[in-house]
Design a protein around this motif. Structure first.
Motif, PDB file in Angstrom:
ATOM      1  N   ASP A 284       0.862  -1.186   0.000  1.00 29.80           N
ATOM      2  CA  ASP A 284       0.000   0.000   0.000  1.00 29.80           C
ATOM      3  C   ASP A 284       0.902   1.242   0.000  1.00 29.80           C
ATOM      4  N   PRO A 285       1.252   1.725  -1.206  1.00 34.49           N
ATOM      5  CA  PRO A 285       2.257   2.791  -1.328  1.00 34.49           C
ATOM      6  C   PRO A 285       1.923   4.046  -0.510  1.00 34.49           C
ATOM      7  N   LYS A 286       0.642   4.355  -0.429  1.00 32.80           N
ATOM      8  CA  LYS A 286       0.252   5.577   0.276  1.00 32.80           C
ATOM      9  C   LYS A 286       0.519   5.433   1.777  1.00 32.80           C
ATOM     10  N   ALA A 287       0.075   4.319   2.328  1.00 34.09           N
ATOM     11  CA  ALA A 287       0.295   4.071   3.751  1.00 34.09           C
ATOM     12  C   ALA A 287       1.790   3.931   4.036  1.00 34.09           C
ATOM     13  N   ASN A 288       2.479   3.208   3.152  1.00 39.46           N
ATOM     14  CA  ASN A 288       3.910   2.986   3.326  1.00 39.46           C
ATOM     15  C   ASN A 288       4.673   4.320   3.369  1.00 39.46           C
ATOM     16  N   ALA A 289       4.324   5.214   2.455  1.00 39.54           N
ATOM     17  CA  ALA A 289       4.997   6.528   2.421  1.00 39.54           C
ATOM     18  C   ALA A 289       4.730   7.303   3.710  1.00 39.54           C
ATOM     19  N   HIS A 290       3.499   7.206   4.185  1.00 42.01           N
ATOM     20  CA  HIS A 290       3.146   7.906   5.423  1.00 42.01           C
ATOM     21  C   HIS A 290       3.955   7.372   6.613  1.00 42.01           C
ATOM     22  N   TYR A 291       4.015   6.066   6.743  1.00 41.52           N
ATOM     23  CA  TYR A 291       4.747   5.491   7.880  1.00 41.52           C
ATOM     24  C   TYR A 291       6.246   5.787   7.794  1.00 41.52           C
ATOM     25  N   LYS A 292       6.775   5.770   6.571  1.00 37.28           N
ATOM     26  CA  LYS A 292       8.203   6.082   6.397  1.00 37.28           C
ATOM     27  C   LYS A 292       8.502   7.520   6.816  1.00 37.28           C
ATOM     28  N   LYS A 293       7.634   8.428   6.386  1.00 36.06           N
ATOM     29  CA  LYS A 293       7.831   9.837   6.719  1.00 36.06           C
ATOM     30  C   LYS A 293       7.739  10.033   8.236  1.00 36.06           C
ATOM     31  N   CYS A 294       6.761   9.338   8.794  1.00 36.58           N
ATOM     32  CA  CYS A 294       6.551   9.385  10.232  1.00 36.58           C
ATOM     33  C   CYS A 294       7.780   8.886  11.001  1.00 36.58           C
ATOM     34  N   LEU A 295       8.322   7.778  10.535  1.00 42.03           N
ATOM     35  CA  LEU A 295       9.494   7.188  11.175  1.00 42.03           C
ATOM     36  C   LEU A 295      10.669   8.164  11.117  1.00 42.03           C
ATOM     37  N   GLU A 296      10.842   8.808   9.957  1.00 37.60           N
ATOM     38  CA  GLU A 296      11.909   9.814   9.836  1.00 37.60           C
ATOM     39  C   GLU A 296      11.707  10.941  10.832  1.00 37.60           C
ATOM     40  N   HIS A 297      10.455  11.421  10.929  1.00 34.78           N
ATOM     41  CA  HIS A 297      10.140  12.501  11.878  1.00 34.78           C
ATOM     42  C   HIS A 297      10.450  12.087  13.310  1.00 34.78           C
TER      43      HIS A 297
ATOM     44  N   GLU B 216      12.632   9.727  14.366  1.00 33.67           N
ATOM     45  CA  GLU B 216      14.032   9.433  14.668  1.00 33.67           C
ATOM     46  C   GLU B 216      14.954  10.635  14.526  1.00 33.67           C
ATOM     47  N   SER B 217      14.477  11.663  13.849  1.00 35.90           N
ATOM     48  CA  SER B 217      15.349  12.791  13.519  1.00 35.90           C
ATOM     49  C   SER B 217      15.752  13.645  14.725  1.00 35.90           C
ATOM     50  N   ASP B 218      16.958  14.214  14.617  1.00 39.06           N
ATOM     51  CA  ASP B 218      17.424  15.164  15.633  1.00 39.06           C
ATOM     52  C   ASP B 218      16.553  16.415  15.646  1.00 39.06           C
ATOM     53  N   GLU B 219      15.911  16.675  14.505  1.00 34.56           N
ATOM     54  CA  GLU B 219      15.035  17.846  14.451  1.00 34.56           C
ATOM     55  C   GLU B 219      13.581  17.442  14.649  1.00 34.56           C
ATOM     56  N   GLY B 220      13.363  16.153  14.880  1.00 33.15           N
ATOM     57  CA  GLY B 220      12.007  15.652  15.065  1.00 33.15           C
ATOM     58  C   GLY B 220      11.740  15.280  16.507  1.00 33.15           C
ATOM     59  N   VAL B 221      10.988  14.212  16.670  1.00 30.71           N
ATOM     60  CA  VAL B 221      10.517  13.822  17.999  1.00 30.71           C
ATOM     61  C   VAL B 221      11.653  13.566  19.003  1.00 30.71           C
ATOM     62  N   LEU B 222      12.606  12.708  18.632  1.00 27.71           N
ATOM     63  CA  LEU B 222      13.687  12.416  19.589  1.00 27.71           C
ATOM     64  C   LEU B 222      14.507  13.665  19.896  1.00 27.71           C
ATOM     65  N   GLY B 223      14.713  14.498  18.872  1.00 26.63           N
ATOM     66  CA  GLY B 223      15.440  15.757  19.083  1.00 26.63           C
ATOM     67  C   GLY B 223      14.688  16.682  20.023  1.00 26.63           C
ATOM     68  N   ASP B 224      13.366  16.775  19.838  1.00 23.25           N
ATOM     69  CA  ASP B 224      12.548  17.633  20.707  1.00 23.25           C
ATOM     70  C   ASP B 224      12.598  17.148  22.159  1.00 23.25           C
ATOM     71  N   ILE B 225      12.561  15.826  22.328  1.00 23.55           N
ATOM     72  CA  ILE B 225      12.605  15.274  23.685  1.00 23.55           C
ATOM     73  C   ILE B 225      13.959  15.602  24.329  1.00 23.55           C
ATOM     74  N   GLN B 226      15.027  15.450  23.538  1.00 26.85           N
ATOM     75  CA  GLN B 226      16.362  15.779  24.032  1.00 26.85           C
ATOM     76  C   GLN B 226      16.462  17.269  24.413  1.00 26.85           C
ATOM     77  N   ASP B 227      15.937  18.122  23.560  1.00 25.92           N
ATOM     78  CA  ASP B 227      15.975  19.571  23.826  1.00 25.92           C
ATOM     79  C   ASP B 227      15.161  19.923  25.077  1.00 25.92           C
ATOM     80  N   THR B 228      14.025  19.260  25.243  1.00 26.02           N
ATOM     81  CA  THR B 228      13.187  19.499  26.417  1.00 26.02           C
ATOM     82  C   THR B 228      13.953  19.109  27.682  1.00 26.02           C
ATOM     83  N   GLN B 229      14.595  17.943  27.598  1.00 21.29           N
ATOM     84  CA  GLN B 229      15.398  17.428  28.705  1.00 21.29           C
ATOM     85  C   GLN B 229      16.524  18.410  29.088  1.00 21.29           C
ATOM     86  N   GLU B 230      17.239  18.891  28.057  1.00 24.40           N
ATOM     87  CA  GLU B 230      18.361  19.794  28.337  1.00 24.40           C
ATOM     88  C   GLU B 230      17.883  21.123  28.912  1.00 24.40           C
ATOM     89  N   ALA B 231      16.759  21.611  28.405  1.00 17.21           N
ATOM     90  CA  ALA B 231      16.214  22.866  28.923  1.00 17.21           C
ATOM     91  C   ALA B 231      15.835  22.705  30.398  1.00 17.21           C
TER      92      ALA B 231
END
Ligand SMILES: *[C@@H]1O[C@H](CO)[C@@H](O)[C@H](O)[C@H]1NC(C)=O
Length: 179
Positions: free
Chosen positions: A86-99, A101-116
């Motif tokens: 299902d290319p549409k769903a697959n693309a969505h989940y891939k984009k989500c996963l990138e968001h 794992e990214s330093d500018e995404g969810v994990l990065g935000d959590i790290q920044d919150t922690q440091e603040a």
């Protein structure tokens, strides 16, 4: 001479004010009343094994949301693997996963919150936790049950929803800390 003295006094007062905020104890009932789901909030904050002050509660809450982000990343990986046809769903989940794992995404935000939080930048805690809320929202919007064209529709919104509820608790805590 007076200038040096007054800046010392000011510095001392600021120090007292900030350490006062950090040690501040606000009842979990009062904190949780201000979230959308008070009983969820009470259950979470009452399970904190550490100190009862705002910084300890904030720290605990950040640890839980990080654990939930890790669970969500595992879920997303399996969704990416399962949605190959299902290319549409697959693309969505891939984009989500990138968001996530990214330093500018969810994990990065959590790290920044922690440091603040660690550095006593309570406004920063608020800013980074708000960014976290948006990142998670981007991923689960359009995924509410009944609306989603994607398979496994129940789990991703559920995990994301839990993360949002926890993040909203961090936001309330940060308001008291910054006050
Ligand atoms: C979130 O993390 C908490 C604490 O580790 C855990 O009890 C809960 O099951 C997790 N929920 C999800 C959806 O990952």
């Amino acid at each position: 001479m007076f200038k040096v003295f007054s800046s010392l006094v000011l510095g001392f007062l600021l120090f007292v004010a900030s350490s006062h905020a950090a040690n501040k104890v606000v009842g979990v009932g009062e904190l949780c009343k201000q979230t959308k789901n008070p009983s969820f909030c009470l259950g979470l904050l009452n399970s904190n094994p550490g100190g009862k002050d705002l910084v300890s509660l904030g720290q605990y809450t950040i640890d839980v949301v990080r654990a939930n982000a890790t669970n969500t990343i595992t879920l997303l990986k399996s969704l990416v693997a399962k949605s190959g046809r299902d290319p549409k769903a697959n693309a969505h989940y891939k984009k989500c996963l990138e968001h996530f794992e990214s330093d500018e995404g969810v994990l990065g935000d959590i790290q920044d919150t922690q440091e603040a939080l660690k550095s006593g930048d309570y406004l920063g805690v608020n800013v980074h936790a708000s960014a976290l809320l948006d990142e998670v929202d981007d991923c689960i919007s359009g995924e509410s049950p009944g609306e989603s064209p994607f398979p496994d529709r129940s789990l991703l919104p559920k995990y994301g929803g839990v993360m949002q509820q926890i993040t909203s608790i961090i936001l309330v805590i940060s308001k008291y800390l910054a006050a």
